[in-house]
Design a protein around this motif. Structure first.
Motif, PDB file in Angstrom:
ATOM      1  N   TRP A 153     -69.563 -34.513  12.017  1.00  0.00           N
ATOM      2  CA  TRP A 153     -68.713 -35.678  11.773  1.00  0.00           C
ATOM      3  C   TRP A 153     -67.223 -35.372  11.873  1.00  0.00           C
ATOM      4  O   TRP A 153     -66.395 -36.265  11.756  1.00  0.00           O
ATOM      5  CB  TRP A 153     -69.080 -36.321  10.443  1.00  0.00           C
ATOM      6  N   LEU A 154     -66.875 -34.113  12.108  1.00  0.00           N
ATOM      7  CA  LEU A 154     -65.509 -33.821  12.523  1.00  0.00           C
ATOM      8  C   LEU A 154     -65.288 -34.342  13.933  1.00  0.00           C
ATOM      9  O   LEU A 154     -64.227 -34.876  14.267  1.00  0.00           O
ATOM     10  CB  LEU A 154     -65.258 -32.313  12.529  1.00  0.00           C
ATOM     11  N   PHE A 155     -66.301 -34.170  14.784  1.00  0.00           N
ATOM     12  CA  PHE A 155     -66.130 -34.391  16.217  1.00  0.00           C
ATOM     13  C   PHE A 155     -66.830 -35.632  16.751  1.00  0.00           C
ATOM     14  O   PHE A 155     -66.539 -36.068  17.870  1.00  0.00           O
ATOM     15  CB  PHE A 155     -66.638 -33.160  16.979  1.00  0.00           C
ATOM     16  N   GLY A 156     -67.752 -36.203  15.991  1.00  0.00           N
ATOM     17  CA  GLY A 156     -68.504 -37.334  16.505  1.00  0.00           C
ATOM     18  C   GLY A 156     -68.721 -38.433  15.487  1.00  0.00           C
ATOM     19  O   GLY A 156     -68.413 -38.282  14.303  1.00  0.00           O
ATOM     20  N   ASN A 157     -69.228 -39.548  15.974  1.00  0.00           N
ATOM     21  CA  ASN A 157     -69.602 -40.692  15.136  1.00  0.00           C
ATOM     22  C   ASN A 157     -71.036 -41.086  15.455  1.00  0.00           C
ATOM     23  O   ASN A 157     -71.561 -40.782  16.519  1.00  0.00           O
ATOM     24  CB  ASN A 157     -68.701 -41.902  15.389  1.00  0.00           C
ATOM     25  N   ASN A 158     -71.645 -41.807  14.530  1.00  0.00           N
ATOM     26  CA  ASN A 158     -72.970 -42.389  14.741  1.00  0.00           C
ATOM     27  C   ASN A 158     -72.837 -43.872  15.071  1.00  0.00           C
ATOM     28  O   ASN A 158     -71.765 -44.462  14.925  1.00  0.00           O
ATOM     29  CB  ASN A 158     -73.818 -42.239  13.486  1.00  0.00           C
ATOM     30  N   LEU A 159     -73.933 -44.494  15.438  1.00  0.00           N
ATOM     31  CA  LEU A 159     -73.935 -45.951  15.539  1.00  0.00           C
ATOM     32  C   LEU A 159     -73.686 -46.575  14.178  1.00  0.00           C
ATOM     33  O   LEU A 159     -73.001 -47.599  14.057  1.00  0.00           O
ATOM     34  CB  LEU A 159     -75.289 -46.447  16.077  1.00  0.00           C
ATOM     35  N   VAL A 160     -74.238 -45.947  13.129  1.00  0.00           N
ATOM     36  CA  VAL A 160     -74.168 -46.480  11.771  1.00  0.00           C
ATOM     37  C   VAL A 160     -73.638 -45.400  10.842  1.00  0.00           C
ATOM     38  O   VAL A 160     -73.998 -44.225  10.971  1.00  0.00           O
ATOM     39  CB  VAL A 160     -75.570 -46.934  11.304  1.00  0.00           C
ATOM     40  N   GLU A 161     -72.776 -45.783   9.925  1.00  0.00           N
ATOM     41  CA  GLU A 161     -72.281 -44.879   8.892  1.00  0.00           C
ATOM     42  C   GLU A 161     -72.979 -45.209   7.571  1.00  0.00           C
ATOM     43  O   GLU A 161     -73.276 -46.378   7.301  1.00  0.00           O
ATOM     44  CB  GLU A 161     -70.767 -45.029   8.726  1.00  0.00           C
ATOM     45  N   LEU A 162     -73.233 -44.198   6.771  1.00  0.00           N
ATOM     46  CA  LEU A 162     -73.824 -44.419   5.458  1.00  0.00           C
ATOM     47  C   LEU A 162     -72.726 -44.350   4.401  1.00  0.00           C
ATOM     48  O   LEU A 162     -72.020 -43.342   4.282  1.00  0.00           O
ATOM     49  CB  LEU A 162     -74.912 -43.388   5.167  1.00  0.00           C
ATOM     50  N   ALA A 163     -72.574 -45.446   3.653  1.00  0.00           N
ATOM     51  CA  ALA A 163     -71.584 -45.504   2.587  1.00  0.00           C
ATOM     52  C   ALA A 163     -71.992 -44.568   1.451  1.00  0.00           C
ATOM     53  O   ALA A 163     -73.131 -44.092   1.407  1.00  0.00           O
ATOM     54  CB  ALA A 163     -71.461 -46.940   2.073  1.00  0.00           C
ATOM     55  N   PRO A 164     -71.097 -44.292   0.493  1.00  0.00           N
ATOM     56  CA  PRO A 164     -71.445 -43.376  -0.596  1.00  0.00           C
ATOM     57  C   PRO A 164     -72.661 -43.772  -1.410  1.00  0.00           C
ATOM     58  O   PRO A 164     -73.266 -42.920  -2.059  1.00  0.00           O
ATOM     59  CB  PRO A 164     -70.176 -43.381  -1.453  1.00  0.00           C
ATOM     60  N   ASP A 165     -73.042 -45.045  -1.392  1.00  0.00           N
ATOM     61  CA  ASP A 165     -74.254 -45.455  -2.106  1.00  0.00           C
ATOM     62  C   ASP A 165     -75.483 -45.462  -1.193  1.00  0.00           C
ATOM     63  O   ASP A 165     -76.530 -45.978  -1.565  1.00  0.00           O
ATOM     64  CB  ASP A 165     -74.063 -46.834  -2.739  1.00  0.00           C
ATOM     65  N   LYS A 166     -75.350 -44.880  -0.001  1.00  0.00           N
ATOM     66  CA  LYS A 166     -76.413 -44.730   1.001  1.00  0.00           C
ATOM     67  C   LYS A 166     -76.698 -46.004   1.788  1.00  0.00           C
ATOM     68  O   LYS A 166     -77.629 -46.044   2.584  1.00  0.00           O
ATOM     69  CB  LYS A 166     -77.716 -44.213   0.364  1.00  0.00           C
ATOM     70  N   SER A 167     -75.918 -47.056   1.608  1.00  0.00           N
ATOM     71  CA  SER A 167     -76.143 -48.287   2.356  1.00  0.00           C
ATOM     72  C   SER A 167     -75.565 -48.154   3.767  1.00  0.00           C
ATOM     73  O   SER A 167     -74.545 -47.502   3.984  1.00  0.00           O
ATOM     74  CB  SER A 167     -75.500 -49.480   1.647  1.00  0.00           C
TER      75      SER A 167
END
Length: 517
Positions: A71-85
């Motif tokens: 996650w320094l170098f890339g992104n996902n389609l979806v990010e998980l918030a701190p509550d895992k949502s």
């Protein structure tokens, strides 16, 4: 399309959701998020679990510094918030059919890779399909194996067809291994991605350095000019690096020194409970663990309460041989807690035709801080049950590649996954690549399949709770604790809080934090 399974948030929705999750997560002695973010400085992180075998290829990731580098170098389609949502990242919205079999993801426009190429659906298709290719050894292969098709529908739309349907598809796409790279990219001496930083240097098991991506598409993230990882596997050396100011943040502070760290006015601790579990794993394909009576005997021979008090100084919850934490909405509260009972352990040995048991437990603190001490204490406790447990201390370096899943009985650590379905699919499903005990239960498998497509939350909860009971009563894992994740920071590091996804701000510390001075 079913509106219940659609997501079209604004950027404000994303930020509010993340802040609310931080406010609501479990935190003891952690910081308030008070300062206004500002750019500048180089963030220096001391990470545990570094290994000379580490790679920048997301298919190979298995430890916290691996996830953080992704996650320094890339992104996902979806990010998980701190509550895992799940919240949008490279996908700005998604929708699903009523049976959760067909998922449509709309990509953000204008996002660039660090080589200047514009993100398109072809890049996403390539990045996801490489994990499920016939010759793939990806750690995420088990999560994606039921994706029947991944295809582009024009330059900015992705369609995923699921074989059976799965309500967790957006959460799955937030997994640590699923960063998006350019179509055809294969050179893992570097990492071309859409992420917040650009690689300068990577020496596996030693150091990693990077500088800020000047064209990063998230205007409200990536505040540091640069980032440096130093891999410090020894817990004492890691803590010393923090206290002396050699680094600004470290993961895995040992519970026994938490109070010492807190007394330093220049340092702070962030604690999250429920994000990880520890224990020992028995390979049930190896005798004597093929007999569940032997597995039960080992589980009853462990005094979990004393392990939590002694090894984790109380900074943990007692485990019950299943991987779902008590703060998960699907947790089985009615499952009786297994207690230390040498007599019951002896009874199970007798059912297995044994009067005593000689076994060897491989342990290294690379598994988790205090793993060796845990094994020694377990050996002392097991004697009363007629179990002679010989502790074999293994090298820290290479533990996860040379010992884990290669010994009949070994210490283990897991970061819990965002949903029970993901956790079970990754580590407990028959033939899953990371099924560390090689356990396979027909009833469990049937329930897992049914739960994936069950849209009624109460019914799905009932299924997951029965699966927890099956794991506890039949599985090869002796999960004795859910230790708190204890991250240590300089007080000048702000923007940090508890995160149920992973330690160090969900493995996204370099993207989310900033310096106050």
């Amino acid at each position: 399309m079913n509106g219940h399974l659609s997501w079209r948030p604004t950027r404000r929705t994303l930020l509010v959701a993340g802040a609310a999750a931080i406010a609501g997560a479990s935190l003891r002695g952690g910081p308030a998020l008070a300062s206004t973010p500002k750019r500048g400085g180089t963030l220096r992180i001391g990470y545990s679990q570094g290994a000379t075998a580490d790679s920048l290829d997301p298919m190979s990731y298995f430890s916290d510094p691996n996830y953080a580098s992704g996650w320094l170098f890339g992104n996902n389609l979806v990010e998980l918030a701190p509550d895992k949502s799940p919240v949008p990242e490279l996908a700005e919205s998604w929708e699903a059919s009523k049976d959760a079999k067909t998922w449509t993801f709309k990509l953000r426009k204008g996002v660039e890779f660090t080589n200047g190429k514009k993100l398109t659906s072809a890049d996403v298709v390539y990045s996801l399909k490489r994990h499920i290719a016939a010759d793939s050894k990806s750690a995420a292969k088990g999560l994606l194996e039921d994706f029947a098709d991944i295809r582009a529908d024009g330059p900015n739309v992705i369609v995923i067809e699921h074989k059976t349907g799965d309500v967790d598809v957006p959460v799955i796409l937030g997994d640590f291994h699923l960063q998006i790279v350019p179509e055809g990219f294969k050179d893992w001496t570097t990492f071309i991605g859409t992420g917040p930083y650009i690689l300068d240097k990577f020496q596996p098991g030693v150091t990693l350095s990077a500088h800020r991506n000047p064209n990063y598409w998230k205007a409200d993230r990536a505040w540091f000019d640069g980032v440096e990882f130093t891999y410090i596997n020894d817990a004492t050396a890691r803590a010393n690096a923090l206290t002396t100011g050699a680094v600004d943040a470290v993961d895995r502070i040992e519970p026994k020194i938490v109070q010492l760290v807190k007394r330093n006015q220049q340092l702070k601790i962030v604690e999250t409970v429920g994000g990880a579990y520890v224990g020992s794993a028995m390979d049930i394909s190896n005798k004597p663990y093929t007999d569940n009576n032997v597995r039960e005997a080992v589980k009853y021979a462990i005094d979990r309460e004393k392990l939590v008090a002694s090894i984790f100084s109380g900074f943990a919850e007692v485990g019950n041989d299943q991987p779902i934490a008590s703060n998960d909405p699907f947790f089985n509260k009615s499952l009786p807690q297994r207690k230390y009972d040498p007599d019951k352990a002896k009874w199970h040995l007798k059912q297995a035709g044994l009067t005593s048991l000689d076994v060897e437990l491989s342990a290294a603190d690379a598994a988790f801080g205090g793993a060796v001490d845990s094994a020694v204490l377990m050996a002392e406790q097991a004697r009363a049950a007629g179990i002679n447990l010989a502790v074999k201390r293994e090298p820290d370096d290479g533990y996860w590649s040379n010992i884990w899943m290669k010994r009949p009985y070994f210490t283990t650590y897991w970061g819990t996954r965002p949903t029970p379905g993901m956790m079970f699919s990754l580590a407990f499903k028959c033939n899953a690549p990371w099924n560390e005990t090689r356990w396979c239960n027909d009833r469990f498998s049937q329930m897992l399949q049914s739960a994936r497509t069950e849209l009624d939350v109460d019914k799905r909860r009932s299924m997951y709770q029965e699966m927890q009971a099956i794991c506890s009563q039949d599985g090869g894992n002796c999960i004795f604790a859910f230790p708190a994740t204890l991250d240590g920071y300089s007080t000048k590091v702000d923007g940090v809080g508890p995160d149920l996804v992973r330690s160090m701000a969900g493995a996204r510390l370099a993207e989310r934090a900033w310096f106050t001075e």
